[in-house]
Design an enzyme around this catalytic site. Structure first.
Site, short mmCIF file in Angstrom:
data_model
loop_
_atom_site.label_atom_id
_atom_site.label_comp_id
_atom_site.label_asym_id
_atom_site.label_seq_id
_atom_site.Cartn_x
_atom_site.Cartn_y
_atom_site.Cartn_z
N SER A 138 67.79 63.54 12.84
CA SER A 138 67.37 63.90 11.63
C SER A 138 68.70 64.30 10.77
CB SER A 138 66.16 64.44 11.58
OG SER A 138 65.67 64.86 10.44
N TYR A 151 60.25 71.03 14.55
CA TYR A 151 61.03 69.82 14.46
C TYR A 151 62.44 70.21 14.18
CZ TYR A 151 61.72 65.23 12.36
OH TYR A 151 62.31 63.74 12.22
P1 NAD Z 1 56.72 56.76 13.48
O1 NAD Z 1 55.49 57.56 13.70
O2 NAD Z 1 56.52 55.49 12.57
O3 NAD Z 1 56.99 56.30 15.14
C1 NAD Z 1 57.03 57.25 16.11
C2 NAD Z 1 56.94 56.44 17.29
O4 NAD Z 1 57.11 57.11 18.63
C3 NAD Z 1 55.51 55.45 17.66
O5 NAD Z 1 56.13 54.13 18.14
C4 NAD Z 1 54.80 56.16 18.32
O6 NAD Z 1 54.01 55.65 19.10
C5 NAD Z 1 55.89 57.01 19.47
N1 NAD Z 1 55.40 58.16 19.89
C6 NAD Z 1 54.91 59.11 19.45
N2 NAD Z 1 54.58 60.10 20.40
C7 NAD Z 1 55.01 59.40 21.43
C8 NAD Z 1 54.75 59.98 22.86
N3 NAD Z 1 54.34 61.13 23.40
N4 NAD Z 1 55.29 58.89 23.87
C9 NAD Z 1 55.66 57.77 23.62
N5 NAD Z 1 55.81 57.12 22.11
C10 NAD Z 1 55.50 58.36 21.29
O7 NAD Z 1 57.73 57.95 13.00
P2 NAD Z 1 59.18 57.18 12.53
O8 NAD Z 1 59.41 57.93 11.26
O9 NAD Z 1 59.85 55.88 12.92
O10 NAD Z 1 60.17 58.17 13.59
C11 NAD Z 1 60.85 57.79 14.57
C12 NAD Z 1 62.11 58.98 14.97
O11 NAD Z 1 62.90 59.10 13.77
C13 NAD Z 1 61.57 60.13 15.14
O12 NAD Z 1 62.13 60.80 16.23
C14 NAD Z 1 61.73 60.81 13.90
O13 NAD Z 1 61.93 62.41 13.94
C15 NAD Z 1 62.82 60.29 13.22
N6 NAD Z 1 63.17 60.48 12.08
C16 NAD Z 1 62.26 60.09 10.91
C17 NAD Z 1 62.51 60.23 9.78
C18 NAD Z 1 61.37 59.75 8.46
O14 NAD Z 1 61.89 59.97 7.36
N7 NAD Z 1 60.81 58.71 8.97
C19 NAD Z 1 63.69 60.81 9.06
C20 NAD Z 1 64.41 61.39 10.29
C21 NAD Z 1 64.13 61.11 11.51
#
Ligand code: NAD
Length: 256
Positions: A138, A151
């Site tokens: 991130s 985080y």
């Molecule tokens: P999201 O909530 O849409 O998806 C998260 C996924 O992780 C889901 O499939 C969920 O079921 C899974 N998950 C959560 N806990 C889990 C566990 N204990 N075991 C197995 N699976 C688990 O979130 P997202 O925004 O798609 O995030 C995905 C990644 O991207 C994360 O690492 C997040 O930190 C990173 N990220 C997101 C953003 C953003 O703006 N959305 C920005 C930077 C980084």
């Protein structure tokens, strides 16, 4: 381009993980999905791209389950060529109000899981002299924001781990890189938009404008398709001498 490569994408039942899984599948990679919730829509979305798809329900906070997922992929598909460490959760509160169990969960899922999955997948990758590890970190792996202590700590840790694994594998046909998204409109961020709308007493459009305006100069969300394309590039031959990098897709967030 990735025809018959085998990829595990953690946290791919939704959001960025699903976008990356679809992008890899479009290039011909077979996919093992992972994540909570109903996996059937994600499985169907991958299957319709004409590749093999499987699902493992490992809880990324549980090391033994992570190891079992990697073993299951090797048993079913013969190997793991690509590991995308993407599963992640968020919790927002000042340090003194941050529930310790939320800290532990974020460190376990956002950081330790990357170590456990990498540790399990590396021996096979080294044996075959090929591997691509893509860690979805991130912008919070590079800079901080208030109220996101766990985080930010976890994502900075992911960047450090990425560099270490890159060095340890530099001469073995394996690369390890981090993708650093800014704001992406997924369920994880939708919750923060909704919280902001409630806190400021404004509608969703205004809350979105305020959220982006504070951090992301492009005033546009990065899309899961763009992140999928970045992951495909990192898995390609063109990126074979690129390792230990932090690839930002953040609309200028970290340029400030
Ligand atoms: P999201 O909530 O849409 O998806 C998260 C996924 O992780 C889901 O499939 C969920 O079921 C899974 N998950 C959560 N806990 C889990 C566990 N204990 N075991 C197995 N699976 C688990 O979130 P997202 O925004 O798609 O995030 C995905 C990644 O991207 C994360 O690492 C997040 O930190 C990173 N990220 C997101 C953003 C953003 O703006 N959305 C920005 C930077 C980084």
């Amino acid at each position: 381009m990735l025809r018959d490569k085998i990829a595990i994408v953690t946290g791919s039942t939704s959001g960025i993980g699903l976008g990356i899984a679809q992008a890899l599948a479009r290039q011909g990679a077979h996919i093992m999905l992972n994540g909570f919730g109903d996996a059937e829509p994600a499985k169907a979305a991958i299957a319709e791209l004409g590749v093999r798809v499987s699902y493992h329900g490992a809880d990324m906070s549980k090391p033994a389950e992570i190891e079992a997922m990697v073993k299951a992929c090797e048993a079913e598909f013969g190997r793991v060529d690509i590991l995308v460490n993407n599963a992640g959760i968020q919790y927002v509160a000042p340090v003194e109000a941050f529930p310790p169990e939320r800290w532990d969960a974020i460190i376990a899922i956002n950081l330790s899981a990357v170590f456990h999955a990498t540790r399990a997948a590396l021996p096979g990758m080294k044996q075959r002299g090929f591997g691509r590890i893509v860690n979805v970190a991130s912008v919070h792996g590079l800079v901080a924001s208030a109220d996101k202590s766990a985080y930010v700590a976890a994502k900075h840790g992911v960047i450090g781990l990425t560099k270490t694994v890159a060095l340890e594998t530099a001469a073995s046909g394996i690369t390890c890189n981090a993708i650093c998204p800014g704001w992406v409109l997924t369920p994880l961020v939708q919750k923060q938009v909704d919280d902001r709308a409630r806190a400021d007493g404004v509608d969703t459009a205004e809350a979105t404008r305020r959220l982006l305006g504070e951090k992301q100069p492009s005033m546009r969300f990065t899309t899961t398709e763009q992140l999928g394309a970045a992951a495909v590039f990192l898995c390609s031959e063109a990126a074979s001498n690129m390792t230990g990098v932090q690839m930002t897709l953040d609309g200028g967030w970290t340029a400030q």
